[in-house]
Design a protein around this motif. Structure first.
Motif, mmCIF file in Angstrom:
data_model
loop_
_atom_site.group_PDB
_atom_site.id
_atom_site.type_symbol
_atom_site.label_atom_id
_atom_site.label_comp_id
_atom_site.label_asym_id
_atom_site.label_seq_id
_atom_site.Cartn_x
_atom_site.Cartn_y
_atom_site.Cartn_z
ATOM 1 N N LEU A 46 0.712 -1.226 -0.054
ATOM 2 C CA LEU A 46 0.080 -0.272 -0.038
ATOM 3 C C LEU A 46 0.843 1.304 0.155
ATOM 4 C CD1 LEU A 46 -2.804 -0.736 2.676
ATOM 5 C CD2 LEU A 46 -3.005 -0.705 0.047
ATOM 6 N N LEU A 47 2.101 1.174 0.758
ATOM 7 C CA LEU A 47 2.778 2.178 0.767
ATOM 8 C C LEU A 47 3.497 2.557 -0.745
ATOM 9 C CD1 LEU A 47 4.474 2.015 4.177
ATOM 10 C CD2 LEU A 47 2.827 3.714 3.538
ATOM 11 N N PHE A 48 3.937 1.655 -1.371
ATOM 12 C CA PHE A 48 4.513 1.215 -2.599
ATOM 13 C C PHE A 48 3.482 1.984 -3.546
ATOM 14 C CE2 PHE A 48 5.411 -0.368 -6.617
ATOM 15 C CZ PHE A 48 6.548 0.258 -6.901
ATOM 16 N N ALA A 49 2.313 1.722 -3.468
ATOM 17 C CA ALA A 49 1.028 1.920 -4.266
ATOM 18 C C ALA A 49 0.890 3.529 -4.048
ATOM 19 C CB ALA A 49 -0.016 1.361 -4.050
ATOM 20 N N ALA A 50 1.065 4.192 -2.885
ATOM 21 C CA ALA A 50 0.874 5.520 -2.623
ATOM 22 C C ALA A 50 2.055 6.445 -3.127
ATOM 23 C CB ALA A 50 0.923 5.809 -1.095
ATOM 24 N N PHE A 51 3.368 5.977 -3.295
ATOM 25 C CA PHE A 51 4.494 6.478 -3.923
ATOM 26 C C PHE A 51 4.138 6.435 -5.569
ATOM 27 C CE2 PHE A 51 6.500 6.331 0.235
ATOM 28 C CZ PHE A 51 7.132 7.612 0.260
ATOM 29 N N ALA A 52 3.522 5.211 -5.880
ATOM 30 C CA ALA A 52 3.690 4.828 -7.491
ATOM 31 C C ALA A 52 2.576 5.760 -8.245
ATOM 32 C CB ALA A 52 3.689 3.606 -7.499
ATOM 33 N N LEU A 53 1.508 6.247 -7.416
ATOM 34 C CA LEU A 53 0.401 6.869 -8.052
ATOM 35 C C LEU A 53 0.778 7.945 -8.831
ATOM 36 C CD1 LEU A 53 -2.393 6.538 -5.463
ATOM 37 C CD2 LEU A 53 -2.571 5.414 -7.820
ATOM 38 N N PRO A 54 0.119 8.400 -9.922
ATOM 39 C CA PRO A 54 0.882 9.591 -10.797
ATOM 40 C C PRO A 54 0.434 10.672 -9.780
ATOM 41 C CG PRO A 54 -0.704 8.264 -12.134
ATOM 42 C CD PRO A 54 -0.759 7.705 -10.546
ATOM 43 N N ARG A 55 1.096 11.917 -9.759
ATOM 44 C CA ARG A 55 1.274 13.035 -9.013
ATOM 45 C C ARG A 55 0.234 14.260 -9.492
ATOM 46 N NH1 ARG A 55 5.555 10.603 -9.894
ATOM 47 N NH2 ARG A 55 6.790 9.910 -8.216
ATOM 48 N N THR A 56 -0.999 13.742 -9.825
ATOM 49 C CA THR A 56 -1.810 14.573 -10.193
ATOM 50 C C THR A 56 -3.049 14.720 -9.097
ATOM 51 O OG1 THR A 56 -3.262 12.933 -11.397
ATOM 52 C CG2 THR A 56 -1.589 14.268 -12.703
ATOM 53 N N GLU A 57 -4.107 15.760 -9.399
ATOM 54 C CA GLU A 57 -4.906 15.920 -8.422
ATOM 55 C C GLU A 57 -5.993 15.013 -8.313
ATOM 56 O OE1 GLU A 57 -5.636 18.276 -6.077
ATOM 57 O OE2 GLU A 57 -3.812 19.300 -6.154
ATOM 58 N N ARG A 58 -6.347 14.329 -9.484
ATOM 59 C CA ARG A 58 -7.171 13.247 -9.558
ATOM 60 C C ARG A 58 -6.783 11.929 -8.529
ATOM 61 N NH1 ARG A 58 -10.225 12.394 -13.871
ATOM 62 N NH2 ARG A 58 -9.011 13.743 -14.947
#
Length: 121
Positions: free
Chosen positions: A81-93
């Motif tokens: 879950l932590l890895f997924a939080a870092f890997a998400l695109p850095r947009t407001e969406r």
């Protein structure tokens, strides 16, 4: 008295739509904070679970090795879950998902540790 020939002014919009594809402000704040909380918490909780499971009591017919292996696999899922939080695109969406994943990791460590100690004890 108001002038009857004057055109009425339109009120300012109360809701301004935001651009969901715009770059997020401080996208790493949630994941970094969650990592700084989760990793030490998981380390301390793992020590308590190891001590609690290997205390020599019966675990309902399940060996301590199996309980510890399942606990460590569940910890890896929480770390993903932590890895997924870092890997998400850095947009407001993706900001709500990033916050959700960041919040679930430390909460999951606590719930998992308490559940393991309750079931094994």
């Amino acid at each position: 008295m108001t002038d009857p020939t004057a055109t009425p002014t339109t009120p300012a919009p109360t809701h301004i739509p935001r651009d969901l594809d715009a770059p997020a402000t401080l996208p790493f704040l949630g994941p970094v904070t969650s990592t700084l909380i989760t990793l030490p918490l998981a380390f301390i909780a793992r020590i308590f679970v190891i001590l609690g499971v290997t205390s020599g009591e019966d675990h309902g017919g399940i060996s301590a090795d199996v309980v510890l292996t399942l606990y460590q696999i569940a910890l890896l899922v929480l770390l993903s879950l932590l890895f997924a939080a870092f890997a998400l695109p850095r947009t407001e969406r993706y900001s709500p998902r990033r916050i959700l994943f960041s919040a679930l990791a430390p909460i999951g460590v606590v719930v998992l540790s308490v559940a393991t100690l309750a079931l094994a004890g």
